[in-house]
Design a protein around this motif. Structure first.
Motif, PDB file in Angstrom:
ATOM      1  N   GLY A   1       0.850  -1.176   0.000  1.00 45.33           N
ATOM      2  CA  GLY A   1       0.000   0.000   0.000  1.00 45.33           C
ATOM      3  C   GLY A   1       0.888   1.228   0.000  1.00 45.33           C
ATOM      4  O   GLY A   1       1.897   1.267   0.704  1.00 45.33           O
ATOM      5  N   LEU A   2       0.535   2.209  -0.803  1.00 45.25           N
ATOM      6  CA  LEU A   2       1.317   3.442  -0.906  1.00 45.25           C
ATOM      7  C   LEU A   2       0.448   4.642  -0.576  1.00 45.25           C
ATOM      8  O   LEU A   2      -0.750   4.648  -0.862  1.00 45.25           O
ATOM      9  CB  LEU A   2       1.848   3.619  -2.342  1.00 45.25           C
ATOM     10  CG  LEU A   2       2.708   2.512  -2.923  1.00 45.25           C
ATOM     11  CD1 LEU A   2       2.999   2.792  -4.394  1.00 45.25           C
ATOM     12  CD2 LEU A   2       3.995   2.383  -2.145  1.00 45.25           C
ATOM     13  N   THR A   3       1.066   5.665  -0.019  1.00 46.38           N
ATOM     14  CA  THR A   3       0.373   6.925   0.158  1.00 46.38           C
ATOM     15  C   THR A   3       0.303   7.611  -1.198  1.00 46.38           C
ATOM     16  O   THR A   3       0.963   7.188  -2.154  1.00 46.38           O
ATOM     17  CB  THR A   3       1.127   7.842   1.145  1.00 46.38           C
ATOM     18  OG1 THR A   3       2.388   8.184   0.572  1.00 46.38           O
ATOM     19  CG2 THR A   3       1.316   7.174   2.496  1.00 46.38           C
ATOM     20  N   SER A   4      -0.450   8.685  -1.294  1.00 42.89           N
ATOM     21  CA  SER A   4      -0.527   9.405  -2.573  1.00 42.89           C
ATOM     22  C   SER A   4       0.812  10.038  -2.935  1.00 42.89           C
ATOM     23  O   SER A   4       1.045  10.369  -4.099  1.00 42.89           O
ATOM     24  CB  SER A   4      -1.628  10.463  -2.519  1.00 42.89           C
ATOM     25  OG  SER A   4      -1.399  11.350  -1.436  1.00 42.89           O
TER      26      SER A   4
ATOM     27  N   HIS B   1      -9.535   4.794  -1.322  1.00 40.47           N
ATOM     28  CA  HIS B   1     -10.364   5.952  -0.996  1.00 40.47           C
ATOM     29  C   HIS B   1     -10.476   6.120   0.513  1.00 40.47           C
ATOM     30  O   HIS B   1     -10.520   5.134   1.256  1.00 40.47           O
ATOM     31  CB  HIS B   1     -11.762   5.798  -1.599  1.00 40.47           C
ATOM     32  CG  HIS B   1     -11.748   5.699  -3.087  1.00 40.47           C
ATOM     33  ND1 HIS B   1     -11.569   4.511  -3.753  1.00 40.47           N
ATOM     34  CD2 HIS B   1     -11.879   6.648  -4.041  1.00 40.47           C
ATOM     35  CE1 HIS B   1     -11.598   4.731  -5.051  1.00 40.47           C
ATOM     36  NE2 HIS B   1     -11.781   6.012  -5.258  1.00 40.47           N
ATOM     37  N   ASP B   2     -10.573   7.370   0.966  1.00 44.79           N
ATOM     38  CA  ASP B   2     -10.800   7.630   2.384  1.00 44.79           C
ATOM     39  C   ASP B   2     -12.303   7.604   2.662  1.00 44.79           C
ATOM     40  O   ASP B   2     -13.106   7.296   1.773  1.00 44.79           O
ATOM     41  CB  ASP B   2     -10.151   8.947   2.822  1.00 44.79           C
ATOM     42  CG  ASP B   2     -10.747  10.174   2.129  1.00 44.79           C
ATOM     43  OD1 ASP B   2     -11.827  10.067   1.503  1.00 44.79           O
ATOM     44  OD2 ASP B   2     -10.127  11.249   2.217  1.00 44.79           O
ATOM     45  N   ALA B   3     -12.695   7.916   3.887  1.00 42.37           N
ATOM     46  CA  ALA B   3     -14.101   7.859   4.290  1.00 42.37           C
ATOM     47  C   ALA B   3     -14.969   8.827   3.500  1.00 42.37           C
ATOM     48  O   ALA B   3     -16.175   8.614   3.345  1.00 42.37           O
ATOM     49  CB  ALA B   3     -14.229   8.151   5.781  1.00 42.37           C
ATOM     50  N   ASN B   4     -14.376   9.885   2.949  1.00 45.00           N
ATOM     51  CA  ASN B   4     -15.130  10.867   2.170  1.00 45.00           C
ATOM     52  C   ASN B   4     -15.139  10.555   0.678  1.00 45.00           C
ATOM     53  O   ASN B   4     -15.667  11.332  -0.110  1.00 45.00           O
ATOM     54  CB  ASN B   4     -14.551  12.268   2.397  1.00 45.00           C
ATOM     55  CG  ASN B   4     -14.670  12.700   3.835  1.00 45.00           C
ATOM     56  OD1 ASN B   4     -15.688  12.408   4.478  1.00 45.00           O
ATOM     57  ND2 ASN B   4     -13.657  13.351   4.354  1.00 45.00           N
ATOM     58  N   GLY B   5     -14.518   9.446   0.285  1.00 45.20           N
ATOM     59  CA  GLY B   5     -14.497   9.046  -1.117  1.00 45.20           C
ATOM     60  C   GLY B   5     -13.354   9.626  -1.924  1.00 45.20           C
ATOM     61  O   GLY B   5     -13.263   9.402  -3.121  1.00 45.20           O
ATOM     62  N   ARG B   6     -12.457  10.372  -1.279  1.00 45.28           N
ATOM     63  CA  ARG B   6     -11.302  10.932  -1.983  1.00 45.28           C
ATOM     64  C   ARG B   6     -10.184   9.893  -2.051  1.00 45.28           C
ATOM     65  O   ARG B   6      -9.988   9.126  -1.103  1.00 45.28           O
ATOM     66  CB  ARG B   6     -10.804  12.188  -1.277  1.00 45.28           C
ATOM     67  CG  ARG B   6     -11.758  13.368  -1.372  1.00 45.28           C
ATOM     68  CD  ARG B   6     -11.134  14.605  -0.760  1.00 45.28           C
ATOM     69  NE  ARG B   6     -10.752  14.365   0.623  1.00 45.28           N
ATOM     70  CZ  ARG B   6     -11.377  14.851   1.682  1.00 45.28           C
ATOM     71  NH1 ARG B   6     -12.439  15.624   1.510  1.00 45.28           N
ATOM     72  NH2 ARG B   6     -10.972  14.596   2.897  1.00 45.28           N
ATOM     73  N   ILE B   7      -9.454   9.916  -3.133  1.00 44.52           N
ATOM     74  CA  ILE B   7      -8.330   8.984  -3.295  1.00 44.52           C
ATOM     75  C   ILE B   7      -7.171   9.483  -2.439  1.00 44.52           C
ATOM     76  O   ILE B   7      -6.737  10.619  -2.574  1.00 44.52           O
ATOM     77  CB  ILE B   7      -7.917   8.871  -4.771  1.00 44.52           C
ATOM     78  CG1 ILE B   7      -9.064   8.265  -5.584  1.00 44.52           C
ATOM     79  CG2 ILE B   7      -6.650   8.027  -4.910  1.00 44.52           C
ATOM     80  CD1 ILE B   7      -8.827   8.255  -7.069  1.00 44.52           C
ATOM     81  N   ASN B   8      -6.689   8.606  -1.555  1.00 49.08           N
ATOM     82  CA  ASN B   8      -5.581   9.004  -0.690  1.00 49.08           C
ATOM     83  C   ASN B   8      -4.422   8.010  -0.720  1.00 49.08           C
ATOM     84  O   ASN B   8      -3.534   8.070   0.109  1.00 49.08           O
ATOM     85  CB  ASN B   8      -6.059   9.220   0.745  1.00 49.08           C
ATOM     86  CG  ASN B   8      -6.466   7.927   1.420  1.00 49.08           C
ATOM     87  OD1 ASN B   8      -6.565   6.884   0.790  1.00 49.08           O
ATOM     88  ND2 ASN B   8      -6.711   8.000   2.715  1.00 49.08           N
ATOM     89  N   GLY B   9      -4.448   7.086  -1.674  1.00 46.82           N
ATOM     90  CA  GLY B   9      -3.360   6.122  -1.769  1.00 46.82           C
ATOM     91  C   GLY B   9      -3.570   5.133  -2.895  1.00 46.82           C
ATOM     92  O   GLY B   9      -4.533   5.228  -3.668  1.00 46.82           O
ATOM     93  N   ILE B  10      -2.664   4.193  -2.965  1.00 44.97           N
ATOM     94  CA  ILE B  10      -2.674   3.183  -4.034  1.00 44.97           C
ATOM     95  C   ILE B  10      -2.362   1.826  -3.415  1.00 44.97           C
ATOM     96  O   ILE B  10      -1.510   1.724  -2.531  1.00 44.97           O
ATOM     97  CB  ILE B  10      -1.588   3.492  -5.095  1.00 44.97           C
ATOM     98  CG1 ILE B  10      -1.785   4.884  -5.696  1.00 44.97           C
ATOM     99  CG2 ILE B  10      -1.556   2.436  -6.173  1.00 44.97           C
ATOM    100  CD1 ILE B  10      -0.625   5.324  -6.589  1.00 44.97           C
ATOM    101  N   VAL B  11      -3.031   0.802  -3.900  1.00 46.15           N
ATOM    102  CA  VAL B  11      -2.666  -0.575  -3.582  1.00 46.15           C
ATOM    103  C   VAL B  11      -2.040  -1.151  -4.851  1.00 46.15           C
ATOM    104  O   VAL B  11      -2.594  -1.021  -5.945  1.00 46.15           O
ATOM    105  CB  VAL B  11      -3.894  -1.417  -3.172  1.00 46.15           C
ATOM    106  CG1 VAL B  11      -3.532  -2.888  -3.099  1.00 46.15           C
ATOM    107  CG2 VAL B  11      -4.434  -0.953  -1.850  1.00 46.15           C
TER     108      VAL B  11
END
Length: 170
Positions: free
Chosen positions: A30-33, A109-119
Motif C-alpha cells: 500500500g502506498l500513500t498518494s 479511498h478515504d471515508a469521504n471518497g477521496r483517493i488518498n493512496g494506491i494498492v
C-alpha cells in the motif's frame, strides 16, 4: 448493543483482511498518494528482499531507473481514479537483480471518497518469461530444421539429376 456489535464486526473484518493480506502469495504493498509505503506483506518481502521495517514509511525502493517515468505515469493514472491490471514491467530486488513482474494497481479511498493512496499487487512472472524464451528458441530451432530439410531435399533433387545425367553419359 448495536454499536458494540458494529465494532465487533469491524474488528472481525479488519482481522480477516489482515489475514488475507499476509497470506496472499502475491506481493502486495500500500502506498500513500506521495509514493511512501504504508504496508508491505510477506510475499513482497520474499519477492523483493526488503522487510516491512525497511520500507514502510519510505519511498518505494523497487523501481529501476529505466522505468521511473513509467512508474510515475502509472501512479498519476491510478491517483486520477484509473486502476491498471496485469502490466508487465521490471522491478529491482534488494540484491540488485532486475526481475520481471506483472503489476496491478487500484486507488484507495478515504471515508469521504477521496483517493488518498494506491494498492499495488505484484506477480512474479520470471518463470513464465523463461518459458516464453525457451518456446521462442524451440520455434527458431524448428524453423532452422525445416529450412535445412528443404535445402537438403532440393540438393537431393539436384544430385538425382546429376546422377541420372552421369549414368546416361556412362
Amino acid at each position: 448493543t448495536a454499536r458494540h456489535f458494529a465494532e465487533g464486526e469491524l474488528r472481525r473484518a479488519s482481522d480477516e483482511l489482515r489475514a488475507l493480506f499476509d497470506a496472499s502469495p502475491l506481493a502486495i504493498c500500500g502506498l500513500t498518494s506521495d509514493g511512501y509505503v504504508r504496508s508491505w506483506n510477506r510475499a513482497a518481502e520474499q519477492l523483493f528482499g526488503w522487510t516491512a521495517g525497511e520500507v514502510v514509511g519510505r519511498p518505494l525502493p523497487i523501481g529501476p531507473s529505466e522505468v521511473q517515468a513509467e512508474y510515475r505515469g502509472l501512479c498519476e493514472n491510478v491517483l486520477s481514479g484509473n486502476p491498471a491490471t496485469n502490466i508487465e514491467s521490471h522491478r529491482v530486488r534488494k540484491d540488485g537483480e532486475v526481475i520481471a513482474v506483472s503489476v496491478s494497481t487500484a486507488p484507495v479511498h478515504d471515508a469521504n471518497g477521496r483517493i488518498n493512496g494506491i494498492v499495488v499487487v505484484y506477480g512474479d512472472i520470471r518463470d513464465r518469461k523463461e518459458l516464453e524464451a525457451q518456446l521462442l528458441q524451440a520455434q527458431k530451432m524448428e524453423a532452422v530444421g525445416q529450412l535445412a530439410g528443404g535445402v537438403a531435399h532440393d540438393f537431393n533433387n539436384l544430385l538425382t539429376v546429376i546422377q541420372t545425367a552421369s549414368d546416361m553419359l556412362l
